[in-house]
Design an enzyme around this catalytic site. Structure first.
Site, mmCIF file in Angstrom:
data_model
loop_
_atom_site.group_PDB
_atom_site.id
_atom_site.type_symbol
_atom_site.label_atom_id
_atom_site.label_comp_id
_atom_site.label_asym_id
_atom_site.label_seq_id
_atom_site.Cartn_x
_atom_site.Cartn_y
_atom_site.Cartn_z
ATOM 1 N N TYR A 141 1.539 -9.968 0.020
ATOM 2 C CA TYR A 141 1.640 -10.185 -1.404
ATOM 3 C C TYR A 141 2.162 -11.408 -1.601
ATOM 4 O O TYR A 141 2.141 -12.329 -2.709
ATOM 5 C CB TYR A 141 2.467 -9.237 -2.227
ATOM 6 C CG TYR A 141 1.654 -7.976 -2.419
ATOM 7 C CD1 TYR A 141 0.233 -7.651 -1.819
ATOM 8 C CD2 TYR A 141 2.433 -6.814 -3.150
ATOM 9 C CE1 TYR A 141 -0.129 -6.401 -1.985
ATOM 10 C CE2 TYR A 141 1.623 -5.547 -3.287
ATOM 11 C CZ TYR A 141 0.555 -5.224 -2.570
ATOM 12 O OH TYR A 141 -0.311 -4.180 -2.766
ATOM 13 N N LYS A 188 1.150 -1.856 11.636
ATOM 14 C CA LYS A 188 -0.179 -1.737 12.088
ATOM 15 C C LYS A 188 -0.231 -2.612 13.231
ATOM 16 O O LYS A 188 -1.084 -3.600 13.531
ATOM 17 C CB LYS A 188 -1.381 -2.065 11.055
ATOM 18 C CG LYS A 188 -2.659 -1.971 11.242
ATOM 19 C CD LYS A 188 -2.909 -0.417 11.089
ATOM 20 C CE LYS A 188 -4.516 -0.159 11.687
ATOM 21 N NZ LYS A 188 -5.066 1.193 11.834
ATOM 22 N N ASP A 220 -1.828 3.963 8.736
ATOM 23 C CA ASP A 220 -2.845 5.185 8.638
ATOM 24 C C ASP A 220 -2.317 6.615 8.814
ATOM 25 O O ASP A 220 -2.525 7.446 7.740
ATOM 26 C CB ASP A 220 -4.330 4.792 8.898
ATOM 27 C CG ASP A 220 -4.274 4.423 10.756
ATOM 28 O OD1 ASP A 220 -2.884 4.396 11.055
ATOM 29 O OD2 ASP A 220 -5.274 4.291 11.264
ATOM 30 N N ASP A 244 3.834 -0.555 -0.966
ATOM 31 C CA ASP A 244 3.498 -0.446 -2.482
ATOM 32 C C ASP A 244 2.425 0.896 -2.413
ATOM 33 O O ASP A 244 2.642 1.709 -3.141
ATOM 34 C CB ASP A 244 2.538 -1.729 -2.763
ATOM 35 C CG ASP A 244 2.116 -1.497 -4.089
ATOM 36 O OD1 ASP A 244 2.638 -0.910 -4.910
ATOM 37 O OD2 ASP A 244 0.925 -2.278 -4.757
ATOM 38 N N ASP A 248 3.722 5.006 -3.604
ATOM 39 C CA ASP A 248 2.750 5.661 -4.638
ATOM 40 C C ASP A 248 2.491 6.900 -4.299
ATOM 41 O O ASP A 248 2.343 8.092 -4.855
ATOM 42 C CB ASP A 248 1.536 4.918 -5.008
ATOM 43 C CG ASP A 248 1.860 3.917 -6.380
ATOM 44 O OD1 ASP A 248 3.110 3.510 -6.591
ATOM 45 O OD2 ASP A 248 1.104 3.661 -7.085
#
Ligand code: IPM
Ligand code: MG
Length: 357
Positions: A141, A188, A220, A244, A248
């Protein structure tokens, strides 16, 4: 103690839930003989309408002068064009960057009384208690980005320095030490160079925290494990965008988005506290928003910016007590059951607070 808190109500249900959290803080101050002074400043879409800027200079100055920032929510359909030059969420990103709020704490509150509202089976949920530590001022980001040519190509960059990973890593290790001693670092590293640096750095830090059990997991498979084995996590530390998304996802375990709090912290004590939910324009102004995400954010403010641990725990117990007594807002409705307004829910928490020692 004396503290100055800047209130940033923002848009949609933001003003309603901020007012609720402020009444709880006022009640805490009254009971504990503290003096909390609150001042209000505009942010987000409301600030764009008033000044043309999502984070006006006067608001930033008010934040600089405060011990902590309590934010409601920003955004709404009026300002939702993603290509507009000024957008409400720019205020959030600017505040995070300006105060270098690099560690975003997102606990997933699980109240036994609300287990039926979770989409995950109670037997899988039993014993779950997760704290996310999301890196907040680096990664995808905040990396270099560009839209090229006539808009036929674009790129974003995920980049980290060792120092950036170390500082958020230390927050996560320390949090694990104070909890159940387990840290899951999510990356990752099988594909991304920045995530190999992330994994190396976290692994090296582990030597300083011999009492914390560290594991690495790819993002993942972590997304799946959060739903299949939520009780197998304690603290989870991860990159900005991964955090992020995963926070959620994990939030649904609690039964309602309206319950989730967050704290954004830097090296100084001054932090930014806000519920995870957005401005919910569909229910704004109706007095039915769930104030608990904001109230639990106020508890995090008491803990992390003011050092008032006992008061923070009292607020968290008061919320749990209100739910145990059957208090329910509209987002937690069972057909035929009466639900409480934002103000009634807040009053239920404050009434419970009186019984906390
Ligand atoms: C959040 C929000 C923000 C983020 C947006 C509004 C920029 O989704 O706080 O999680 O992605 O950080
Ligand atoms: Mg988000």
């Amino acid at each position: 103690m004396k503290a100055h808190i800047v209130l940033l109500p923002g848009d949609g249900v933001g003003p309603e839930v901020t007012a609720a959290a402020w009444s709880v803080l006022t009640a805490v101050a009254r009971r504990g003989g503290h003096r909390f002074e609150g001042s209000e400043a505009s942010i987000g879409g409301a600030a764009i309408d008033a000044t043309g800027q999502p984070l006006p200079a006067a608001t930033l100055a008010a934040c600089e002068a405060a011990d902590a920032m309590l934010l409601g929510a920003v955004g709404g359909p009026r300002w939702s064009d993603p290509s507009a030059p000024v957008r409400p969420e720019q205020a959030l990103l600017a505040l995070r960057r300006h105060f270098e709020l690099f560690a975003n704490l997102r606990p997933v509150p699980l109240f036994p009384a609300l287990a039926a509202f979770s989409p995950v089976k109670p037997e899988r949920l039993a014993g779950a208690d997760i704290l996310f530590v999301r890196e907040l001022t680096g990664g995808l980001y905040f990396g270099e980005r560009r839209e090229q040519g006539e808009g036929d190509a674009a790129f974003d960059t995920m980049s980290y320095t060792v120092a950036e990973v170390e500082r958020v890593g230390r927050v996560a290790f320390a949090a694990a030490q104070a909890r159940r001693g387990k840290l899951t670092s999510v990356d990752k590293a099988n594909v991304l160079a920045s995530m190999r640096l992330w994994r190396r750095t976290i692994t090296r830090l582990a030597a300083d925290y011999p009492d914390v059990e560290l594991e690495h997991q790819l993002v993942d498979s972590c997304a799946m494990r959060l739903m299949t084995h939520p009780a197998s996590f304690d603290v989870v530390v991860t990159e900005n965008m991964f955090g992020d998304i995963l926070s959620d996802e994990a939030g649904v375990l609690s039964g309602s988005l309206g319950l989730l709090p967050s704290a954004s912290l830097g090296a100084a004590r001054r932090g930014l506290y806000e519920p995870v939910h957005g401005s919910a324009p569909d229910i704004a102004g109706q007095g039915i928003a769930n104030p608990v995400g904001a109230i639990l954010s106020a508890a995090l403010l008491l803990r992390h910016s003011l050092g008032l641990e006992a008061e923070a725990v009292a607020v968290e117990h008061a919320v749990a007590g209100a739910f145990a007594d059957g208090a329910r807002t509209a987002d937690l409705a069972t057909p035929g059951e009466r639900t409480l307004s934002t103000e009634e829910m807040t009053a239920a928490v404050i009434a419970r607070l009186a019984g906390e020692t």
